[in-house]
Write an enzyme that holds these catalytic residues in place. Sequence first.
Site, PDB file in Angstrom:
ATOM      1  CE  LYS A  63      25.463 -37.727  13.745  1.00 47.80           C
ATOM      2  NZ  LYS A  63      26.697 -38.047  13.037  1.00 47.80           N
ATOM      3  CB  THR A  64      29.414 -39.036  19.066  1.00 44.86           C
ATOM      4  OG1 THR A  64      28.735 -39.809  18.081  1.00 44.86           O
ATOM      5  CG2 THR A  64      29.585 -39.871  20.326  1.00 44.86           C
TER       6      THR A  64
END
Length: 528
Positions: free
Chosen positions: A239-240
Amino acid sequence: MIARNILPGWILSEKNECHYQLGSAELAEQAISRGQGVLNDTGALCVCTGEFTGRSPLDKFIVKDEVTRDSVDWNNFNIPISEEKFHQVKAKLLAYLGKKDEIWVRDAYACAEPAYRMNIRVVNENPWSNLFANNMFLRPEEEELEHFEPEWYIIQAPGFRADAAADGTRQHNFAMVSFKEKMILIGGTGYTGEMKKGIFSVLNFLLPHDRGVLSMHCSANMGRGGDVAIFFGLSGTGKTTLSADPDRKLIGDDEHGWTADSIFNFEGGCYAKTIDLSREKEPEIYQAIRPGALVENVSFINGTHQIDFSCKKITENTRVSYPLDFISNAQEPSIGGLPRNIFFLTCDASGVLPPVSRLTAGQAMYQFISGYTAKVAGTEAGVTEPKSTFSACFGAPFLPLHPGFYAKMLGEKMRKHDVTVWMINTGWSGGPYGVGSRIKLGYTRAMISAALSGQLNDVAFSAHPVFGVMMPESCPGVPSEILNPRNTWSDPAAYDKAAGQLAQKFIQNFEKYAAGVDDEIKQAAPVC
């Protein structure tokens, strides 16, 4: 200077020094002077969080009272504790802090959308935990502090150990949430992620239940034309990393709300994994490790203060927290419009799922409720290698309400706004973990870019024979032979067997949700 009545009913004695709203440089200096951390060669504060280097979901409790009794989905993640035990632990925790020569206090808030802002007061036992709070929560302007009224409180003391037999906990560490008292108690663990996930869990109750806003465990970014993309996934799925795209504005990397007309970040910072971090692969995160950042549980190259990002000596869950504005293209304020694309990120340890596929509405809801991935080593206590798991809505440990509540809201929004949904496998190809290899980050980025730019709109697709999802037969920047995962296995029969086994796991997991979903979702189940 803050008044000495830090919490309702708790007034600091004159012997307690209260460090209020200190800046990142001063907090880092205090941590170093107290022997709690050191600076690396780029000026970031590096600390060890102690016994716990990841979350401990079996030690998270919600107070069972008139607010939560009939609304919380009580399960292995939402573990009830009585009001009596909560107040008992609270009294002990405050007595413990009251004996300290100094404490650190910070006023902050969650939710970038002003209509949903939630004021938070954080009380910490040490300066580096307070630095984490400064990085991760939204920071009020100086003039706002004069009349700041906390709505929720976080009391965190890693050195305080519960008495499990007397206090109703499983062991000495705990995280307790009381919606009635509007307070989170954390003790026995220095892992800072418990603070951020505590507030996330609170918002996952209040926003959907009381305000009609869908709360999501996702990252989000925005293109130059204002198109917003959402990335769902558990820790370790990317995600990051994948939302930190230099060609798109970062709205946030982990926690968001979806209103009638916007996507907004809950947080004011990022909490990124650093294992195997490199300037070439993840330049934005790499460059964020600088003064003001907090790096956790890393090791240095011998004889230097240069971080060895490949070292797993302490944990594989090495992390860095930093304010959102450390990302050069962060969206300020961290609010965007309605999404056009949603990506479900899954780290498939079995090597079965396609690296990119397009989902129908029914398939999207099925996959969202299933929340399939692999728990990546280090993100939770006891996880040392990828382990296949299902986590409803890609965030079951943080969802106080029944997963069906969130899934219904997502489905309604997807249909209303005609959002395209993709599944991205950031896990293995060519075989399962230990045999195949992790899909290259460059390929994953190329697939997402192609989806966002519309380059996949006109290519040919074919249906996966087991999961039914549509696989593109070509994608710019990606070798065509890896797009169908069966082609990457040396033994196609072994792939077919593994696909059938994974499908059976999906079907078995979904049995507990089947009674509450419609036929469109049920028909999206894989075929064994």
